[in-house]
Design an enzyme around this catalytic site. Structure first.
Site, mmCIF file in Angstrom:
data_model
loop_
_atom_site.group_PDB
_atom_site.id
_atom_site.type_symbol
_atom_site.label_atom_id
_atom_site.label_comp_id
_atom_site.label_asym_id
_atom_site.label_seq_id
_atom_site.Cartn_x
_atom_site.Cartn_y
_atom_site.Cartn_z
ATOM 1 C CB CYS A 1 12.881 8.490 10.690
ATOM 2 S SG CYS A 1 12.784 7.411 9.223
ATOM 3 C CD GLU B 1 12.778 -0.275 10.563
ATOM 4 O OE1 GLU B 1 13.087 0.924 11.252
ATOM 5 O OE2 GLU B 1 13.065 -1.273 10.557
ATOM 6 C CE LYS C 1 -1.972 3.080 2.197
ATOM 7 N NZ LYS C 1 -1.682 4.517 1.791
HETATM 8 P P1 ADP Z 1 2.663 10.370 7.736
HETATM 9 O O1 ADP Z 1 1.988 11.049 8.756
HETATM 10 O O2 ADP Z 1 4.086 10.672 7.391
HETATM 11 O O3 ADP Z 1 2.013 10.377 6.327
HETATM 12 P P2 ADP Z 1 1.838 7.905 8.598
HETATM 13 O O4 ADP Z 1 2.159 6.816 9.467
HETATM 14 O O5 ADP Z 1 0.377 8.461 8.377
HETATM 15 O O6 ADP Z 1 2.738 8.736 8.262
HETATM 16 O O7 ADP Z 1 1.625 7.000 7.073
HETATM 17 C C1 ADP Z 1 2.481 5.942 6.692
HETATM 18 C C2 ADP Z 1 1.648 4.983 5.619
HETATM 19 O O8 ADP Z 1 0.821 4.431 6.695
HETATM 20 C C3 ADP Z 1 0.877 5.587 4.959
HETATM 21 O O9 ADP Z 1 1.088 4.613 3.550
HETATM 22 C C4 ADP Z 1 -0.479 5.795 5.048
HETATM 23 O O10 ADP Z 1 -1.392 5.629 4.000
HETATM 24 C C5 ADP Z 1 -0.765 4.505 5.988
HETATM 25 N N1 ADP Z 1 -1.770 4.416 7.045
HETATM 26 C C6 ADP Z 1 -2.208 5.664 7.557
HETATM 27 N N2 ADP Z 1 -3.136 5.357 8.666
HETATM 28 C C7 ADP Z 1 -3.383 3.961 8.426
HETATM 29 C C8 ADP Z 1 -4.115 3.063 8.983
HETATM 30 N N3 ADP Z 1 -5.090 3.383 9.930
HETATM 31 N N4 ADP Z 1 -4.086 1.595 8.595
HETATM 32 C C9 ADP Z 1 -2.937 1.411 7.933
HETATM 33 N N5 ADP Z 1 -2.249 2.349 7.349
HETATM 34 C C10 ADP Z 1 -2.413 3.422 7.336
#
Ligand code: ADP
Length: 494
Positions: free
Chosen positions: A296, A261, A187
């Site tokens: 990071c 990570e 994803k």
């Molecule tokens: P950032 O704030 O840097 O975008 P995130 O942790 O929100 O970091 O995003 C990292 C990845 O996790 C992205 O691919 C995002 O779409 C995905 N993501 C965000 N929320 C969820 C969730 N509830 N479940 C699974 N994946 C998620």
């Protein structure tokens, strides 16, 4: 068939628009909807990304589970050869991939994007070559019984990746997962869905259909159903601490392993006996100013001995002042843009907070080119005289902001360096071997460097302690540990 490189990133972005890659084919989202992909240097829409949901996840995971059966049965070295071939083909696309990732993320082509594309290709070559190391052990259990362990693939791996270094971070998950005999569904991050899709397209010319699938979409709608899908047996995630915890809770409901990570607020200590010239160059690289600090492992807390502090700050600022901010696709550009308006606002917030409590040394110059007037450019800031508990000094900013502190006492600075909820990377500059070794052992981080500042590379174990994550990546051991099950087999010959 071999795909010809396309070095016009605008045309490539359009051609990849609105598509997932499922079961070897580029397909639109089941919902028929997509969202815009923005060039952060201009604010212009450069393409769209398919808006995935649980239906797309199910299609991709089902295809992956089917393809994995034959892939698992293939001799490991044959799998490895195909993965090496993926790396070779990606090598031919380094310039193309560098341009596209510069366009969609705003990272400068020469200083960041092309390099990332090249490390991506190298990661596939590296892991492909490790295929014959998927060995088990013979166990001295009972002389009349042959007792061995074997390494078996898990099945379907779900990989969720971020936008800051999407190519490399994806490669460090997909390459070992595939070589170990798994199929993968990725994803991608909302902000950077196109270049990773192109990588998947190039690799699908080599790999059997269904083995490597990629979906774009939003976290809760597309990432969450991937984690909770019953046929996904392992999740590997890179992103924020908050989302990492959500992913980990969902994985716990299914009792599947998860690798995380997460963030960092990495300290760098510059002792009074350090080679100042090299330390300044190291701090400039370590803070990842060329990536707008969106890393990071950025050395965002720099502790400099009192005797060097003022000169260090003056010369670090001069280094960053000499960097050119501009169009990420221009070879002359050193520093590009922040990824998104949300992230831009977040970084600005930390800068205004810092200005309330400390001294801001604002560096470099915003680009003058009128075509970049809506670009998400932020002048890098070096803060001095900040209290240690100020938000910019404690929290991960993910922007071009570093906090420099003055110290005199080694024990006190070591304690302060470790006084963080994160534990990803740490650096020390000193000419004294005893201090270097002492600090290397006592710094609470997954990756400690002495008198240098390299970035993540295949074969160097990468990952954090504390809130920075669970599990390490990038090595043979990480492939065995995170992408295989160990099975014990006892053959009674009596
Ligand atoms: P950032 O704030 O840097 O975008 P995130 O942790 O929100 O970091 O995003 C990292 C990845 O996790 C992205 O691919 C995002 O779409 C995905 N993501 C965000 N929320 C969820 C969730 N509830 N479940 C699974 N994946 C998620």
């Amino acid at each position: 068939m071999t795909i010809t490189p396309n070095t016009d990133p605008f045309a490539l972005a359009r051609s990849l628009s609105g598509l997932h890659l499922i079961n070897g084919a580029l397909v639109p989202a089941a919902s028929g909807t997509s969202f815009d992909v923005i060039n952060p240097a201009t604010g212009a829409v450069i393409g769209t990304a398919a808006e995935g949901d649980a239906r797309d996840v199910d299609a991709a995971v089902t295809a992956a589970a089917k393809a994995q059966k034959a892939w698992k049965a293939m001799p490991a070295r044959e799998r490895g050869k195909l993965v090496v071939e993926c790396g070779r083909r990606l090598m031919d696309h380094v310039d193309e991939l560098g341009r596209l990732i510069a366009l969609e993320t705003g990272k400068a082509l020469r200083t960041e994007s092309r390099i990332e594309a090249s490390v991506l290709a190298d990661a596939f070559v590296f892991f492909g070559g490790l295929a014959s190391e998927l060995k088990g052990e013979s166990v001295p259990f009972n002389p009349s019984m042959l007792t061995v362990t074997v390494r078996e693939p898990i099945g379907v791996v779900g990989a969720i990746i971020p936008w800051n270094v999407p190519l490399l971070l994806m490669a460090l998950k997909v390459a070992p997962a595939l070589v170990a005999g798994n199929a993968v569904v990725v994803k991608s991050a909302e902000e950077a869905p196109l270049t990773v899709l192109r990588v998947c397209q190039i690799m699908n010319e080599v790999l059997p259909a269904g083995l490597f699938n990629i979906l774009s979409g939003f976290g809760p709608e597309c990432g969450a159903p991937l984690v909770s899908h019953p046929k996904v047996g392992k999740v590997t995630f890179t992103g924020s601490v908050e989302t990492g915890k959500i992913v980990s809770r969902m994985a716990a409901d299914k009792l599947i392993p998860v690798t995380l990570e997460l963030g960092g607020k990495s300290p760098m200590i510059i002792m009074g006996d350090a080679d100042l010239e090299k330390a300044i160059a190291g701090a400039t690289a370590g803070m990842r100013f060329t990536r707008q600090g969106q890393s990071c492992t950025a050395s965002s807390r720099i502790y400099v001995h009192d005797s060097l502090h003022d000169e260090f700050v003056r010369r670090l600022k001069a280094n960053v002042d000499a960097m050119k901010m501009g169009d990420p696709l221009d070879e002359a550009t050193d520093i590009g843009t922040i990824i998104s308006p949300d992230q831009f606002a977040r970084v600005q917030h930390y800068i205004s907070e810092g200005k309330k409590h400390g001294t801001a040394h604002v560096c470099s110059q915003l680009p003058e080119d009128p075509s970049l007037k809506d670009g998400l450019f932020i002048q890098p800031v070096i803060f001095t005289d900040l209290p240690a508990d100020a938000a910019p000094a404690r929290e991960e900013i993910f922007g071009p902001v570093c906090c420099v502190f003055r110290f005199t006492d080694y024990e006190a600075v070591l304690a302060e360096a470790n006084n963080s909820e994160y534990g990803l990377a740490a650096t020390i500059w000193t000419r004294d071997l005893k201090t270097a070794l002492d600090a290397a052992h006592r710094l609470e981080a997954g990756f400690v460097q002495v008198n240098q500042n390299l970035v993540v590379q295949p074969n160097l174990s990468y990952g954090g302690t504390k809130l920075s994550g669970l599990g390490k990546e990038a090595t043979l051991e990480s492939m065995l540990e995170h992408f295989t099950h160990k099975k014990t087999i006892i053959v009674n010959m009596g």
